[in-house]
Structure formats: C-alpha cells, structure tokens
Design a protein around this motif. Structure first.
Motif, PDB file in Angstrom:
ATOM      1  N   THR A  12      35.505  42.420  11.903  1.00 54.61           N
ATOM      2  CA  THR A  12      37.123  43.138  11.473  1.00 54.61           C
ATOM      3  C   THR A  12      37.251  44.055  12.855  1.00 54.61           C
ATOM      4  O   THR A  12      37.368  45.039  13.131  1.00 54.61           O
ATOM      5  CB  THR A  12      36.718  43.922  10.912  1.00 54.61           C
ATOM      6  OG1 THR A  12      35.337  44.630  11.339  1.00 54.61           O
ATOM      7  CG2 THR A  12      36.411  43.962   9.169  1.00 54.61           C
ATOM      8  N   LEU A  43      33.027  40.931   5.673  1.00 54.22           N
ATOM      9  CA  LEU A  43      33.911  41.443   6.532  1.00 54.22           C
ATOM     10  C   LEU A  43      32.834  41.965   7.434  1.00 54.22           C
ATOM     11  O   LEU A  43      31.771  43.019   7.093  1.00 54.22           O
ATOM     12  CB  LEU A  43      34.385  42.758   6.485  1.00 54.22           C
ATOM     13  CG  LEU A  43      35.485  42.453   5.192  1.00 54.22           C
ATOM     14  CD1 LEU A  43      35.931  43.816   4.624  1.00 54.22           C
ATOM     15  CD2 LEU A  43      36.649  41.826   5.477  1.00 54.22           C
ATOM     16  N   ASP A  45      31.311  44.253   9.997  1.00 57.26           N
ATOM     17  CA  ASP A  45      32.272  45.901   9.984  1.00 57.26           C
ATOM     18  C   ASP A  45      31.186  46.169  11.665  1.00 57.26           C
ATOM     19  O   ASP A  45      31.593  46.853  12.520  1.00 57.26           O
ATOM     20  CB  ASP A  45      32.545  46.982   9.559  1.00 57.26           C
ATOM     21  CG  ASP A  45      32.127  47.222   7.966  1.00 57.26           C
ATOM     22  OD1 ASP A  45      30.843  45.977   8.130  1.00 57.26           O
ATOM     23  OD2 ASP A  45      32.234  48.149   7.386  1.00 57.26           O
ATOM     24  N   SER A  62      39.591  46.040   9.185  1.00 59.34           N
ATOM     25  CA  SER A  62      39.057  45.393   7.172  1.00 59.34           C
ATOM     26  C   SER A  62      39.811  45.458   6.196  1.00 59.34           C
ATOM     27  O   SER A  62      39.719  45.032   5.233  1.00 59.34           O
ATOM     28  CB  SER A  62      37.997  46.604   7.510  1.00 59.34           C
ATOM     29  OG  SER A  62      37.143  47.101   8.840  1.00 59.34           O
TER      30      SER A  62
END
Length: 337
Positions: A12, A43, A45, A62
C-alpha cells in the motif's frame, strides 16, 4: 480434493496504474472466481512501512487499492480479502521465523545487497548506512504472510522469486527443528504476463513517475495518453508497432482481431495523434464502468472497511488455531495446561 491455496499481497504505497492492472490485478481477480482454488489477497500495509514513512499516503493507498479490487469485481465470497495488519498472527509468526532464520540468508537478499552496493558506489564508509531492519528482514515477514495460511502457490514477478525460495528455506528449517507444520510454497511466474511501458518508454512504475493511474478521470486520462513518448515519424510513414508504447498498451486491453486491425493502421502510417485518440477512447470505454464503481466506493469507505473486516475474520479462523499449534510446538504455552 483439497483446493490449492494461492496467495498474493499488494503493498500500500501508491495508486494502482494500468501496468498493475494488466500484470497482476486482472489475472488475480479472474482467479478469485475459480472454485477450484482457495485465493488469499491482502493489503500489505506493514510492508509499506519499509519504504514509506508518510502515514497519510499509506492510508490513502490502502483505500484506493481496496476500492480498485472491489470495483473490478473481486469475488469475496470465494477469495479471502484482508488487511495484513488485521491478522496479528502474521507478525507473531514473523518473530518465530526470525529466530530460525540464518543472518547469512538475509545477507543474500537482492534488495539488501542492492542498497549496500549503492552505498559503496557512493563512497560511504558505512555500507549499511540508511538501511533499516525492515528492509533487511523483509523476506521473513513475506515468509510469514505465506506460511501462516500454508499457501501452496504464490504468483510473483521474476524479481520476487528469491523471496519465495527464502520462504521455502525458512519453512524447511522450522519444520526440521519443530516438526512438519508448514507446506513448502511454490513460486508461480507467469511468463506471458503483460508488462506495460510508461509515459517515457521505460517500464511503467511508480519509481519512474511515469504511470497512468487506472481510474484517472477522463480528461486527465486523455492528457496523460497524449504525453506518451513517440518517435518523429510523420503521418503516412509506416510505423513498427512492436516496441511502441501506444501499441503495447492497446494490445494489453484489445481483442486479437482488434490488435490485427491496428497493426494494419501502423503499416499504413497512422499519425501519432490519431493513435493516441484511438487508444484513449478504447481504454476509457474499457474502464468506465469500473471507474464509476470505484468512485462510488471511495464515497463509501465504511463498505470497504466492512469487506476487509469480513476478510480478516475469515483469515483469522485459520491463523488463530494454527498459531496456537505453533506456540505449542515451540514451547510457548500456559504452565500446567
């Protein structure tokens, strides 16, 4: 028959562009509808923090990435779609794996070696200057992403093959010490995956700042396509479509019969302005319905969050009991239990 588990992560750190779409997103979304596989998409992150210390950029990315996948029709009834940070067992496993991973293995990671080489070429006395433990340990976190769900297959680009090989080594080492807990994953490299050139003719990449965002509004999309670099051949002069950025992008979206027609236009000397207009109209028509859904999703972040939370719930139905098993294996458990 047991379904094969296939896992893909999306870092992300930026806005999805046309190259991401044809190279990774489009085939992954098609795979999400395959009843014969168990797909996991997340995702990444925590991975984003390795190279991005801008909190708002990570948050916005995101949102945009999740909205993109949902707008393009990701089948969340079959696929598990979640945010890495919502599955704490991943980072817990990353520590367990760190404790069995040889430093020498991490020393050989391409990203780390490239960073060291850059320092040495720049005349730095400290070859590790500016290199964080996040960058150094990145392959271990990636291994945890894969192994927590015992993924059988991990689709990757050629530059990521080494990380899957490292995940295999780490899983094998853990299994050797603590017993057979992990499936040994295989890298899946799609040789014919489309790679698009960007505005300047180099590979379309955020690193080169030459991308065309997938859901750019109509006017901006036209402007960006008009900026694509071409040669100086005049209208009427035959042109070679192979190696031409405009043709490469068109080919990635169009049907074979349409591609053949445009090849003839190149042979007849189509003007660059005319080809850019043709490309804009084709791409715009192709993405317009999904762009409309994308814009609606951006206005309804609570819907996106609900989808991610549902995905995390499904993911943790697997990761929580598995982590309990792994804790027992390494000797971490309640006393007297």
């Amino acid at each position: 028959m047991t379904k094969a588990t296939v896992l893909t992560g999306i870092t992300t750190t930026g806005t999805p562009h046309l190259g991401n779409y044809v190279g990774a997103i489009r085939p992954a979304i098609a795979a999400s509808k395959d009843a014969n596989v168990s797909p996991f998409y997340f995702l990444a992150d925590y991975h984003a923090l390795i190279k991005c210390q801008d909190p708002e950029k990570v948050r916005q990315s995101s949102l945009e990435i999740a909205a993109t996948w949902l707008a393009l029709g990701l089948d969340t009834s079959n696929a598990v779609f979640y945010r890495q940070s919502d599955v704490p067992e991943i980072t817990e496993l990353a520590w367990m794996l760190t404790c069995v991973t040889a430093k020498g293995l991490m020393n050989r990671a391409h990203a780390y070696k490239a960073a060291v080489a850059e320092n040495e070429q720049g005349g730095e006395n400290d070859p590790d200057k500016g290199i964080t433990m996040g960058l150094f340990s990145y392959p271990i976190l990636m291994a945890a992403d894969i192994l927590i769900f015992n993924a059988h297959k991990v689709p990757v680009g050629k530059d990521q093959i080494q990380h899957i090989e490292m995940a295999r080594d780490i899983a094998g080492r853990f299994n050797h010490i603590y017993g057979e807990h992990f499936v040994i994953p295989d890298a899946v490299v799609t040789e014919n995956a489309a790679t698009l050139a960007g505005l300047d003719g180099r590979k379309m990449s955020k690193s080169y700042n030459n991308t065309i965002p997938l859901f750019e509004p109509e006017k901006k999309l036209r402007k960006l396509i008009n900026k694509i670099k071409t040669n100086s051949l005049e209208p009427g002069e035959p042109k070679d479509p192979d190696g031409c950025t405009l043709f490469g992008i068109y080919q990635a979206f169009a049907r074979p019969s349409e591609v053949d027609e445009v090849r003839k236009l190149y042979a007849d000397g189509i003007a660059w302005g005319e080809m850019k207009k043709l490309l804009f109209e084709y791409i715009n028509d192709h993405i317009a319905p999904a762009r409309e859904r994308y814009e609606a999703l951006l206005q309804a972040p609570e819907h996106i969050e609900n989808e991610l939370q549902e995905g995390a719930k499904k993911a943790r139905e697997i990761s929580v009991p598995f982590m309990k098993q792994l804790r027992e294996a390494v000797g971490i458990s309640r006393i007297g239990a």
